[in-house]
Design an enzyme around this catalytic site. Structure first.
Site, PDB file in Angstrom:
ATOM      1  N   SER A   9       0.917  -1.303  -0.040  1.00 58.40           N
ATOM      2  CA  SER A   9      -0.066   0.119  -0.140  1.00 58.40           C
ATOM      3  C   SER A   9       0.725   1.228  -0.092  1.00 58.40           C
ATOM      4  CB  SER A   9      -0.925  -0.012   1.134  1.00 58.40           C
ATOM      5  OG  SER A   9      -0.164  -0.013   2.541  1.00 58.40           O
ATOM      6  N   CYS A  10       2.116   1.178   0.022  1.00 58.86           N
ATOM      7  CA  CYS A  10       3.259   2.284   0.220  1.00 58.86           C
ATOM      8  C   CYS A  10       3.306   2.665  -1.338  1.00 58.86           C
ATOM      9  CB  CYS A  10       4.532   1.905   0.593  1.00 58.86           C
ATOM     10  SG  CYS A  10       6.069   2.833   0.877  1.00 58.86           S
ATOM     11  N   ASP A  11       3.165   4.228  -1.487  1.00 61.78           N
ATOM     12  CA  ASP A  11       3.362   4.764  -2.744  1.00 61.78           C
ATOM     13  C   ASP A  11       4.731   4.714  -3.224  1.00 61.78           C
ATOM     14  OD1 ASP A  11       0.514   5.469  -3.038  1.00 61.78           O
ATOM     15  OD2 ASP A  11       0.812   7.301  -2.047  1.00 61.78           O
TER      16      ASP A  11
END
Length: 114
Positions: A9-11
């Site tokens: 979920s980390c950009d």
């Protein structure tokens, strides 16, 4: 083969994956939440990168820790906390075999070859 340690979920992790893909560089992905953070993995990382470099002090998880825990943090306690809360690890982490590249900014992977 390179290993990219991420939280899906980390950009920034997504940008790092895209950078490797766009260069045609093969890599395997290890999701720190889904695949876990073992004591062995942490030992391997800490043998190559300092705790200060590896610990994500900008994370919400870090900010939510009580002050006593932060002040008295040693390597063993940090490893225990990172296993429980993988967001305490800076990411992405790219293991090139020779080095661990911590974090990602545009251009960080330009020197890597296929």
């Amino acid at each position: 083969m390179l290993t990219l340690y991420v939280i899906k979920s980390c950009d920034t992790c997504r940008k790092a994956r895209k950078a490797l893909d766009s260069r045609g560089i093969p890599f395997r992905t290890h999701d720190l939440r889904d695949d876990g953070v073992s004591a062995t993995l942490l030992d391997e990382l800490l043998a190559r990168v300092s705790l200060a470099t590896l610990l994500n002090k900008r994370s919400t998880t870090w900010r939510s820790l009580d002050e006593e825990t932060k002040v008295s943090l040693d390597t063993d306690k940090a490893k225990e906390l990172m296993q429980q809360a993988p967001t305490l690890l800076k990411r992405p982490l790219l293991d090139t075999g020779d080095d661990i590249i911590v974090g990602y900014r545009d251009g960080d992977y330009d020197a890597l070859s296929h």
